[in-house]
Design an enzyme around this catalytic site. Structure first.
Site, PDB file in Angstrom:
ATOM      1  N   ASP A  35       0.854  -1.184   0.000  1.00  0.00           N
ATOM      2  CA  ASP A  35       0.000   0.000   0.000  1.00  0.00           C
ATOM      3  C   ASP A  35       0.893   1.237   0.000  1.00  0.00           C
ATOM      4  O   ASP A  35       2.113   1.130  -0.070  1.00  0.00           O
ATOM      5  CB  ASP A  35      -1.007  -0.021   1.153  1.00  0.00           C
ATOM      6  CG  ASP A  35      -0.398   0.328   2.514  1.00  0.00           C
ATOM      7  OD1 ASP A  35       0.846   0.496   2.602  1.00  0.00           O
ATOM      8  OD2 ASP A  35      -1.150   0.419   3.497  1.00  0.00           O
ATOM      9  N   ASP A  54      -4.689  -6.238   8.612  1.00  0.00           N
ATOM     10  CA  ASP A  54      -3.277  -6.008   8.938  1.00  0.00           C
ATOM     11  C   ASP A  54      -3.210  -5.049  10.109  1.00  0.00           C
ATOM     12  O   ASP A  54      -4.073  -4.189  10.258  1.00  0.00           O
ATOM     13  CB  ASP A  54      -2.505  -5.448   7.737  1.00  0.00           C
ATOM     14  CG  ASP A  54      -2.820  -3.974   7.472  1.00  0.00           C
ATOM     15  OD1 ASP A  54      -2.218  -3.100   8.127  1.00  0.00           O
ATOM     16  OD2 ASP A  54      -3.684  -3.698   6.615  1.00  0.00           O
TER      17      ASP A  54
END
Length: 416
Positions: free
Chosen positions: A95, A256
């Site tokens: 990301d 996460d």
């Protein structure tokens, strides 16, 4: 991805296997990161994969990276899996690290740069470039004026970038995930609807880290009717083990979080986690010559250096003796609190007494079968230096993953 997977975000946290807990020294030839161990090199299976942020590796624009130049060269030359020495059965996700540039007017990257980073890293999954929205409406509250306008501006930026990302990543090696942002459950739903209409099959829910669990769950309830049987949903930066069953029920397929690791050394009390969901306070024995606060007091003459050294040594000796059943709980606590009074003051020492007594009295490290607790014993609950603190964090990560597996096993039993 099958339900429910945990990805561990890289934050340059590793431990030095050469560290000597008695002498508190390490191998002088050790090379940071290359010779150190990640959680997956300590435990057989502490997570299902790792997540790496572009902001961590590359920094922000011309900003500083958390990686050294040599580490970055190695990372890009060999790819993420090789750099982290990840086993073949672990997956990888990338990301942009939107929280690091939340205060900027627009994201500091171009879509092409993000795709190049993901491809060079050889990720399995790549999250579209996004921009965090500030705040989430409380019950009875409704954003308006400039606040609402800014929320919509950031949502529009994220969706425009997601469209561009999907088009330009069609031939890439990774599976794209589109990021949904919002300021209430309805606006999150609008984001998800827009992403699905673009052609995304995989959705990440962004900006949820500051949200209360109830707000996260109401948003997931809102978007659930939109999800197809093969839609993957990832929660960015969220763990919340008490809600694992709800996450699964509401269609979440992966999460996460570094929270278990961070709580080991950033939380005031909940430092050592247990499978039952209980947490213990780590016993603080700061190194008198390495602790900034203590060093300042010594340099200013508030604390005598020889007294500090003596009390620190007594506290550590008492803890080791206690772990060897050679000293009583009362005398161990007395030695620890004597040093606590010196570095934190009488008031703080009395406030923490009951927590220390519970930690030492229950001896949770002896009940744990993880590799960390078995190898370093009482050191795991001593709040002192990065090597002990990170190992406690690694223990917490394994506890989180075991709790997830337990939740999944209960669901399997319910279905059978």
């Amino acid at each position: 991805m099958s339900k429910l997977k945990y990805f561990f975000p890289d934050s340059q946290d590793f431990i030095d296997p050469s560290f000597d807990f008695v002498r508190e020294t390490r191998n002088e030839h050790r090379v940071r990161q290359r010779d150190d161990h990640y959680p997956h090199e300590v435990f057989p299976h502490p997570y299902d994969g790792m997540l790496v942020s572009k902001a961590v590796v590359d920094g922000l624009g011309g900003g500083e990276s958390k990686y050294t130049r040599a580490q970055r060269l190695r990372y890009f030359r060999n790819g993420m899996k090789h750099f982290f020495r990840l086993p073949d059965n672990m997956q990888t996700m990338g990301d942009c690290g939107a929280f690091t540039y939340v205060n900027q007017d627009v994201p500091p990257y171009r879509v092409e740069e993000v795709i190049e980073f993901y491809e060079t890293s050889r990720f399995n999954y790549g999250v579209s470039l996004d921009h965090i929205i500030f705040g989430y409406e409380k019950p009875g509250e409704s954003f308006s004026g400039e606040v609402l306008a800014e929320c919509r501006r950031r949502q529009d930026i994220t969706l425009t970038l997601a469209q561009d990302f999907l088009v330009k990543s069609q031939k890439s090696c990774f599976t794209p995930f589109g990021v949904a942002h919002g300021w209430n459950k309805k606006s999150y739903r609008q984001s998800v609807e827009a992403l699905l209409a673009m052609g995304y099959k995989n959705i990440t829910m962004g900006g949820m880290v500051p949200l209360k669990t109830a707000q996260i769950l109401e948003t997931l309830e809102e978007i659930k009717p939109l999800l197809k049987s093969d839609t993957q949903v990832h929660l960015l930066g969220i763990a919340r083990p008490e809600s694992f069953a709800d996450f699964i029920r509401l269609g979440v397929t992966s999460i996460d979080s570094t929270t278990p690791l961070q709580q080991a050394f950033k939380d005031r009390k909940n430092n050592y986690h247990t499978p039952e969901g209980r947490a213990y306070t780590a016993v603080r024995v700061p190194q008198f010559d390495a602790n900034p606060s203590l060093s300042r007091k010594i340099k200013s003459g508030v604390i005598d250096q020889d007294v500090a050294r003596h009390l620190e040594k007594d506290a550590m000796h008492a803890l080791f003796e206690y772990d060897n059943n050679a000293l009583s709980l009362e005398k161990t606590l007395e030695a620890v609190l004597a040093y606590e009074r010196l570095h934190s003051g009488e008031k703080e020492a009395e406030k923490i007494r009951a927590d220390y007594e519970r930690t030492l009295g229950d001896r949770p490290w002896r009940k744990c079968e993880c590799n960390i607790c078995r190898s370093i014993g009482i050191n795991v609950i001593i709040f002192r230096g990065a090597e002990r603190n990170r190992r406690r964090g690694f223990h917490n990560i394994q506890v989180l993953y075991n709790r997830l597996q337990y939740t999944l096993s209960l669901r399997s039993e319910d279905k059978s």
